[in-house]
Design a protein around this motif. Sequence first.
Motif, PDB file in Angstrom:
ATOM      1  N   ILE A 210       0.849  -1.193   0.000  1.00  0.00           N
ATOM      2  CA  ILE A 210       0.000   0.000   0.000  1.00  0.00           C
ATOM      3  C   ILE A 210       0.885   1.243   0.000  1.00  0.00           C
ATOM      4  N   ASP A 211       0.578   2.142  -0.945  1.00  0.00           N
ATOM      5  CA  ASP A 211       1.314   3.404  -1.022  1.00  0.00           C
ATOM      6  C   ASP A 211       0.516   4.341  -1.933  1.00  0.00           C
ATOM      7  N   LYS A 212       1.052   5.540  -2.126  1.00  0.00           N
ATOM      8  CA  LYS A 212       0.395   6.433  -3.084  1.00  0.00           C
ATOM      9  C   LYS A 212       0.685   5.922  -4.489  1.00  0.00           C
ATOM     10  N   GLY A 213      -0.345   5.816  -5.306  1.00  0.00           N
ATOM     11  CA  GLY A 213      -0.150   5.509  -6.730  1.00  0.00           C
ATOM     12  C   GLY A 213       0.167   4.057  -7.056  1.00  0.00           C
ATOM     13  N   VAL A 214      -0.109   3.131  -6.172  1.00  0.00           N
ATOM     14  CA  VAL A 214       0.124   1.709  -6.493  1.00  0.00           C
ATOM     15  C   VAL A 214      -0.977   1.255  -7.463  1.00  0.00           C
ATOM     16  N   SER A 215      -0.581   0.589  -8.547  1.00  0.00           N
ATOM     17  CA  SER A 215      -1.564   0.207  -9.573  1.00  0.00           C
ATOM     18  C   SER A 215      -1.513  -1.295  -9.866  1.00  0.00           C
ATOM     19  N   PHE A 216      -2.430  -1.714 -10.728  1.00  0.00           N
ATOM     20  CA  PHE A 216      -2.487  -3.125 -11.136  1.00  0.00           C
ATOM     21  C   PHE A 216      -1.197  -3.538 -11.857  1.00  0.00           C
ATOM     22  N   VAL A 217      -0.537  -2.568 -12.490  1.00  0.00           N
ATOM     23  CA  VAL A 217       0.736  -2.861 -13.178  1.00  0.00           C
ATOM     24  C   VAL A 217       1.788  -3.327 -12.165  1.00  0.00           C
ATOM     25  N   ASP A 218       1.789  -2.668 -10.984  1.00  0.00           N
ATOM     26  CA  ASP A 218       2.741  -3.065  -9.929  1.00  0.00           C
ATOM     27  C   ASP A 218       2.459  -4.488  -9.460  1.00  0.00           C
ATOM     28  N   LEU A 219       1.154  -4.802  -9.343  1.00  0.00           N
ATOM     29  CA  LEU A 219       0.768  -6.156  -8.942  1.00  0.00           C
ATOM     30  C   LEU A 219       1.298  -7.180  -9.940  1.00  0.00           C
ATOM     31  N   LYS A 220       1.041  -6.899 -11.223  1.00  0.00           N
ATOM     32  CA  LYS A 220       1.466  -7.855 -12.265  1.00  0.00           C
ATOM     33  C   LYS A 220       2.981  -8.022 -12.283  1.00  0.00           C
ATOM     34  N   GLU A 221       3.696  -6.923 -12.204  1.00  0.00           N
ATOM     35  CA  GLU A 221       5.161  -6.982 -12.273  1.00  0.00           C
ATOM     36  C   GLU A 221       5.736  -7.737 -11.072  1.00  0.00           C
ATOM     37  N   THR A 222       5.149  -7.497  -9.885  1.00  0.00           N
ATOM     38  CA  THR A 222       5.635  -8.150  -8.656  1.00  0.00           C
ATOM     39  C   THR A 222       5.440  -9.661  -8.767  1.00  0.00           C
ATOM     40  N   LEU A 223       4.249 -10.062  -9.204  1.00  0.00           N
ATOM     41  CA  LEU A 223       3.974 -11.505  -9.276  1.00  0.00           C
ATOM     42  C   LEU A 223       4.764 -12.163 -10.414  1.00  0.00           C
ATOM     43  N   TYR A 297      -4.459   6.658  -0.726  1.00  0.00           N
ATOM     44  CA  TYR A 297      -3.620   5.465  -0.946  1.00  0.00           C
ATOM     45  C   TYR A 297      -4.368   4.383  -1.738  1.00  0.00           C
ATOM     46  N   THR A 298      -3.605   3.636  -2.497  1.00  0.00           N
ATOM     47  CA  THR A 298      -4.135   2.419  -3.133  1.00  0.00           C
ATOM     48  C   THR A 298      -3.169   1.280  -2.805  1.00  0.00           C
ATOM     49  N   GLY A 299      -3.632   0.053  -3.058  1.00  0.00           N
ATOM     50  CA  GLY A 299      -2.732  -1.065  -2.752  1.00  0.00           C
ATOM     51  C   GLY A 299      -3.139  -2.330  -3.477  1.00  0.00           C
ATOM     52  N   PHE A 300      -2.198  -3.250  -3.582  1.00  0.00           N
ATOM     53  CA  PHE A 300      -2.561  -4.573  -4.117  1.00  0.00           C
ATOM     54  C   PHE A 300      -2.291  -5.628  -3.051  1.00  0.00           C
ATOM     55  N   ALA A 301      -2.943  -6.788  -3.230  1.00  0.00           N
ATOM     56  CA  ALA A 301      -2.731  -7.921  -2.313  1.00  0.00           C
ATOM     57  C   ALA A 301      -2.775  -9.205  -3.121  1.00  0.00           C
ATOM     58  N   PHE A 302      -2.100 -10.201  -2.598  1.00  0.00           N
ATOM     59  CA  PHE A 302      -2.153 -11.509  -3.252  1.00  0.00           C
ATOM     60  C   PHE A 302      -2.079 -12.597  -2.198  1.00  0.00           C
ATOM     61  N   GLY A 303      -2.518 -13.786  -2.558  1.00  0.00           N
ATOM     62  CA  GLY A 303      -2.440 -14.912  -1.630  1.00  0.00           C
ATOM     63  C   GLY A 303      -2.089 -16.178  -2.398  1.00  0.00           C
ATOM     64  N   MET A 304      -1.192 -16.966  -1.811  1.00  0.00           N
ATOM     65  CA  MET A 304      -0.798 -18.233  -2.457  1.00  0.00           C
ATOM     66  C   MET A 304      -0.765 -19.345  -1.418  1.00  0.00           C
ATOM     67  N   GLY A 305      -1.097 -20.549  -1.807  1.00  0.00           N
ATOM     68  CA  GLY A 305      -1.026 -21.684  -0.894  1.00  0.00           C
ATOM     69  C   GLY A 305       0.385 -22.270  -0.918  1.00  0.00           C
ATOM     70  N   VAL A 306       0.962 -22.518   0.271  1.00  0.00           N
ATOM     71  CA  VAL A 306       2.320 -23.086   0.323  1.00  0.00           C
ATOM     72  C   VAL A 306       2.290 -24.554  -0.129  1.00  0.00           C
ATOM     73  N   GLU A 307       1.277 -25.327   0.334  1.00  0.00           N
ATOM     74  CA  GLU A 307       1.170 -26.739  -0.068  1.00  0.00           C
ATOM     75  C   GLU A 307       1.068 -26.846  -1.585  1.00  0.00           C
ATOM     76  N   ARG A 308       0.198 -25.996  -2.147  1.00  0.00           N
ATOM     77  CA  ARG A 308      -0.034 -26.067  -3.598  1.00  0.00           C
ATOM     78  C   ARG A 308       1.267 -25.762  -4.358  1.00  0.00           C
ATOM     79  N   THR A 309       1.979 -24.752  -3.868  1.00  0.00           N
ATOM     80  CA  THR A 309       3.233 -24.367  -4.524  1.00  0.00           C
ATOM     81  C   THR A 309       4.258 -25.502  -4.417  1.00  0.00           C
TER      82      THR A 309
END
Length: 336
Positions: A210-223, A297-309
């Motif tokens: 979460i920060d100023k100006g966080v967008s879906f592009v940041d989410l995609k690039e991070t993942l 502020y805007t922000g992105f979030a994600f969730g992943m399963g450790v077992e699945r990974t």
Amino acid sequence: MGEIASNKLLNTDALELFRLRFLSRNGLVQNLFGRLKEVEPEARKEMGQLLNGLKTSAEEAFATAKTRLESAKENSGTLGGIDLTLPGLPGALGSRHVLSLVQEQMLAVFRQIGFAVADGPEIEDDWHNFTALNFPPNHPARDMQDTFFVSRSGTEGDVVLRTHTSPVQIRVMQERQPPIRSLMPGRVYRNEAISARAHCLFHQIEGLYIDKGVSFVDLKETLYYFVRTFFGPGTEMRFRPSFFPFTEPSAEIDISCQICHGSGCNICKHTGWVEIGGSGMVHPNVLRNAGIDPDTYTGFAFGMGVERTAMLKYQIRDLRLFTENDVRFLRQFAAV
Ligand code: 2U9
């Protein structure tokens, strides 16, 4: 006739001499039996009994001495059969559980780009687990079929085993203002029947930025960065539109199948893609509920399963293996 002292037979040579002298075919006992006919007929019976007694005593003395010499030989230089001069057996070393290893590998990738790990309770109140995350009061996830309740006293007073690690992210947001780059690994609980594909307890890693100006592009690039670092540079990733109460827009994350690389297999159900988690832009209601202004502020979030990974990375086909503690399974990851 005196006792034959077996304790005088101190070594194998003495024992063999004894055998030859008393018990062999040409030995004394046999010889005396041969001379029974020289005895007066009326005394022969008594003499025969005495000779039988002598023979039994000699045989017993021989057997006792033989056993004692053999066991002394086995134990020579030892304490109760243990040879103290031998080098010790190496202690069997345990190894880290595959889920700990995979969780650590996943966290390491996000740490490299500035995320820090947060921790929180596994027993949660309804507000942190559901309400703050924009779940409506009648949402099916609140149902007894999906959630383990510790106590019930009307929706917001309920105490539950957390069904995801998101409530910890709420706690992080309540405690501090952005910028926030937080990772939340940990156990979560769902009221599910245990099978090869489902368990009532599993592990998740969530990320929140979460920060100023966080967008879906940041989410995609991070993942994308995570997927290529963790699964290898050739890995493809795609987003599929989805819905979660706590993110808007929301997307499920798929990667190219690690098993068949697109040619088709059971794991990817012949689609060439496998799901590794979900993600989205944090819903403005969620930011507001946790004390962060969604107009700033805007922000992105994600969730992943450790077992699945872990299953995808190491081609593990049954979730139950993670909790059954079969050393033949666990040992395979000792060198990872
Ligand atoms: C806050 C706001 C939003 C975290 C997210 C998912 C999507 C998701 C599943 C993946 C596999 C759970 O382990 S799983 O079954 N998770 O699909 N999780 S967005 O969203 C958040 C978290 C915290 C405050």
